[in-house]
Design a protein around this motif. Structure first.
Motif, mmCIF file in Angstrom:
data_model
loop_
_atom_site.group_PDB
_atom_site.id
_atom_site.type_symbol
_atom_site.label_atom_id
_atom_site.label_comp_id
_atom_site.label_asym_id
_atom_site.label_seq_id
_atom_site.Cartn_x
_atom_site.Cartn_y
_atom_site.Cartn_z
ATOM 1 N N THR A 26 0.800 -1.234 0.000
ATOM 2 C CA THR A 26 0.000 0.000 0.000
ATOM 3 C C THR A 26 0.831 1.281 0.000
ATOM 4 O OG1 THR A 26 -0.153 0.052 2.410
ATOM 5 C CG2 THR A 26 -1.895 -1.132 1.216
ATOM 6 N N GLY A 27 2.095 1.201 0.371
ATOM 7 C CA GLY A 27 2.935 2.394 0.454
ATOM 8 C C GLY A 27 2.965 3.162 -0.852
ATOM 9 N N GLY A 28 2.824 4.467 -0.768
ATOM 10 C CA GLY A 28 2.845 5.307 -1.956
ATOM 11 C C GLY A 28 1.523 5.361 -2.701
ATOM 12 N N SER A 29 0.516 4.657 -2.212
ATOM 13 C CA SER A 29 -0.792 4.677 -2.877
ATOM 14 C C SER A 29 -1.758 5.554 -2.075
ATOM 15 C CB SER A 29 -1.363 3.257 -2.991
ATOM 16 O OG SER A 29 -1.804 2.803 -1.728
ATOM 17 N N LEU A 30 -2.905 5.826 -2.654
ATOM 18 C CA LEU A 30 -3.922 6.629 -1.978
ATOM 19 C C LEU A 30 -4.632 5.865 -0.862
ATOM 20 C CD1 LEU A 30 -5.566 8.545 -4.961
ATOM 21 C CD2 LEU A 30 -4.012 9.446 -3.211
ATOM 22 N N ILE A 31 -4.357 4.563 -0.726
ATOM 23 C CA ILE A 31 -5.015 3.776 0.320
ATOM 24 C C ILE A 31 -4.087 3.459 1.484
ATOM 25 C CG2 ILE A 31 -6.603 2.762 -1.366
ATOM 26 C CD1 ILE A 31 -5.006 0.054 -0.753
ATOM 27 N N VAL A 32 -2.906 4.034 1.505
ATOM 28 C CA VAL A 32 -1.920 3.696 2.529
ATOM 29 C C VAL A 32 -2.445 3.915 3.948
ATOM 30 C CG1 VAL A 32 -0.744 5.941 2.523
ATOM 31 C CG2 VAL A 32 0.511 3.850 3.190
ATOM 32 N N LEU A 33 -3.264 4.930 4.162
ATOM 33 C CA LEU A 33 -3.831 5.207 5.483
ATOM 34 C C LEU A 33 -5.291 4.753 5.490
ATOM 35 C CD1 LEU A 33 -2.360 8.775 6.022
ATOM 36 C CD2 LEU A 33 -1.496 6.616 6.954
ATOM 37 N N PRO A 34 -5.605 3.659 6.199
ATOM 38 C CA PRO A 34 -6.965 3.112 6.161
ATOM 39 C C PRO A 34 -8.057 4.091 6.595
ATOM 40 C CG PRO A 34 -5.470 1.530 7.156
ATOM 41 C CD PRO A 34 -4.701 2.810 6.989
ATOM 42 N N GLU A 35 -7.739 5.025 7.474
ATOM 43 C CA GLU A 35 -8.759 5.933 7.995
ATOM 44 C C GLU A 35 -8.526 7.389 7.596
ATOM 45 O OE1 GLU A 35 -11.423 4.643 9.265
ATOM 46 O OE2 GLU A 35 -10.538 2.635 9.235
ATOM 47 N N ALA A 36 -7.758 7.612 6.535
ATOM 48 C CA ALA A 36 -7.513 8.981 6.060
ATOM 49 C C ALA A 36 -7.445 8.972 4.542
ATOM 50 C CB ALA A 36 -6.206 9.524 6.649
ATOM 51 N N GLY A 37 -7.589 10.124 3.951
ATOM 52 C CA GLY A 37 -7.503 10.238 2.507
ATOM 53 C C GLY A 37 -8.841 10.009 1.833
ATOM 54 N N PRO A 38 -8.830 9.982 0.514
ATOM 55 C CA PRO A 38 -10.090 9.919 -0.237
ATOM 56 C C PRO A 38 -10.848 8.596 -0.110
ATOM 57 C CG PRO A 38 -8.211 9.722 -1.727
ATOM 58 C CD PRO A 38 -7.664 10.060 -0.366
ATOM 59 N N HIS A 39 -10.196 7.560 0.377
ATOM 60 C CA HIS A 39 -10.852 6.254 0.482
ATOM 61 C C HIS A 39 -10.916 5.766 1.932
ATOM 62 C CE1 HIS A 39 -10.620 6.304 -3.827
ATOM 63 N NE2 HIS A 39 -9.306 6.429 -3.749
ATOM 64 N N ALA A 40 -10.945 6.697 2.854
ATOM 65 C CA ALA A 40 -10.933 6.366 4.279
ATOM 66 C C ALA A 40 -12.163 5.558 4.680
ATOM 67 C CB ALA A 40 -10.877 7.648 5.098
ATOM 68 N N GLY A 41 -11.922 4.528 5.477
ATOM 69 C CA GLY A 41 -12.993 3.794 6.118
ATOM 70 C C GLY A 41 -13.838 2.896 5.240
ATOM 71 N N ILE A 42 -13.393 2.566 4.027
ATOM 72 C CA ILE A 42 -14.250 1.764 3.149
ATOM 73 C C ILE A 42 -14.010 0.261 3.292
ATOM 74 C CG2 ILE A 42 -14.547 3.624 1.486
ATOM 75 C CD1 ILE A 42 -12.656 2.095 -0.413
ATOM 76 N N GLY A 43 -13.091 -0.144 4.127
ATOM 77 C CA GLY A 43 -12.861 -1.570 4.345
ATOM 78 C C GLY A 43 -11.721 -2.111 3.508
ATOM 79 N N VAL A 44 -11.164 -3.195 3.990
ATOM 80 C CA VAL A 44 -9.979 -3.787 3.373
ATOM 81 C C VAL A 44 -10.223 -4.209 1.925
ATOM 82 C CG1 VAL A 44 -8.333 -5.703 3.479
ATOM 83 C CG2 VAL A 44 -9.059 -4.572 5.579
ATOM 84 N N ALA A 45 -11.272 -4.997 1.685
ATOM 85 C CA ALA A 45 -11.513 -5.532 0.337
ATOM 86 C C ALA A 45 -11.719 -4.411 -0.671
ATOM 87 C CB ALA A 45 -12.695 -6.475 0.335
ATOM 88 N N ASP A 46 -12.515 -3.423 -0.327
ATOM 89 C CA ASP A 46 -12.776 -2.315 -1.256
ATOM 90 C C ASP A 46 -11.534 -1.451 -1.471
ATOM 91 O OD1 ASP A 46 -15.400 -3.098 -1.644
ATOM 92 O OD2 ASP A 46 -16.176 -1.790 -0.067
ATOM 93 N N ARG A 47 -10.753 -1.231 -0.430
ATOM 94 C CA ARG A 47 -9.516 -0.449 -0.577
ATOM 95 C C ARG A 47 -8.517 -1.188 -1.458
ATOM 96 N NH1 ARG A 47 -7.337 -0.675 3.980
ATOM 97 N NH2 ARG A 47 -5.554 0.610 3.451
ATOM 98 N N MET A 48 -8.343 -2.496 -1.235
ATOM 99 C CA MET A 48 -7.400 -3.273 -2.033
ATOM 100 C C MET A 48 -7.830 -3.316 -3.499
ATOM 101 S SD MET A 48 -4.860 -4.075 -0.183
ATOM 102 C CE MET A 48 -4.576 -3.767 1.559
ATOM 103 N N ALA A 49 -9.121 -3.390 -3.752
ATOM 104 C CA ALA A 49 -9.622 -3.404 -5.134
ATOM 105 C C ALA A 49 -9.202 -2.143 -5.879
ATOM 106 C CB ALA A 49 -11.140 -3.553 -5.147
ATOM 107 N N LEU A 50 -9.075 -1.033 -5.167
ATOM 108 C CA LEU A 50 -8.664 0.223 -5.792
ATOM 109 C C LEU A 50 -7.242 0.179 -6.340
ATOM 110 C CD1 LEU A 50 -10.241 2.709 -3.239
ATOM 111 C CD2 LEU A 50 -10.961 2.354 -5.613
ATOM 112 N N ILE A 51 -6.422 -0.739 -5.815
ATOM 113 C CA ILE A 51 -5.052 -0.871 -6.335
ATOM 114 C C ILE A 51 -4.877 -2.195 -7.083
ATOM 115 C CG2 ILE A 51 -4.014 0.743 -4.680
ATOM 116 C CD1 ILE A 51 -2.994 -1.716 -3.104
ATOM 117 N N GLY A 52 -6.004 -2.765 -7.515
ATOM 118 C CA GLY A 52 -5.956 -3.946 -8.372
ATOM 119 C C GLY A 52 -5.771 -5.273 -7.667
ATOM 120 N N ILE A 53 -6.027 -5.316 -6.364
ATOM 121 C CA ILE A 53 -5.882 -6.568 -5.616
ATOM 122 C C ILE A 53 -7.259 -7.063 -5.218
ATOM 123 C CG2 ILE A 53 -5.015 -7.623 -3.495
ATOM 124 C CD1 ILE A 53 -2.691 -5.615 -3.617
#
Length: 119
Positions: A26-53
């Motif tokens: 996750t380092g260097g991506s917009l999801i690096v901080l689970p509770e901050a940024g544009p994708h804060a608080g959406i859950g692991v599966a949804d956050r990982m999907a944003l980076i193709g995982i």
């Protein structure tokens, strides 16, 4: 990335969680901080999907035990009350590598574990 959570039910602490995600993923991506940024608080599966995982259903190991002193203090209860302890890991479906692992502690008096799908 290490994140600590205290979840409330009816305004009282009911669950603790310690989560770890590899910075190599996750380092260097917009999801690096689970509770901050544009994708804060959406859950692991949804956050990982944003980076193709793509992650599947997590693997969970559930045990019952007494709360540690620290857990009891954070939950606002007496030491040694019953808790459910869950070790949860999400895996990348393509590679099998872990993308998040968490230690979750639930007050035994406030939770019921039920698994499977009803018809």
């Amino acid at each position: 990335m290490h994140t600590s959570y205290t979840y409330l039910a009816d305004g009282e602490p009911a669950q603790l969680a310690e989560s770890w995600e590899p910075m190599a993923i996750t380092g260097g991506s917009l999801i690096v901080l689970p509770e901050a940024g544009p994708h804060a608080g959406i859950g692991v599966a949804d956050r990982m999907a944003l980076i193709g995982i793509e992650v599947g259903t997590p693997v969970e190991r559930v045990t019952a035990r007494q709360a540690t002193r620290s857990e009891a203090q954070n939950l606002g209860v007496a030491p040694a009350v019953p808790v459910l302890a869950i070790e949860r890991t999400y895996y990348d479906q393509a590679t099998g590598r872990p993308v998040e692992t968490a230690d979750i502690v639930l007050l035994g008096s406030r939770w019921i574990a039920e698994y499977g799908q009803r018809p």
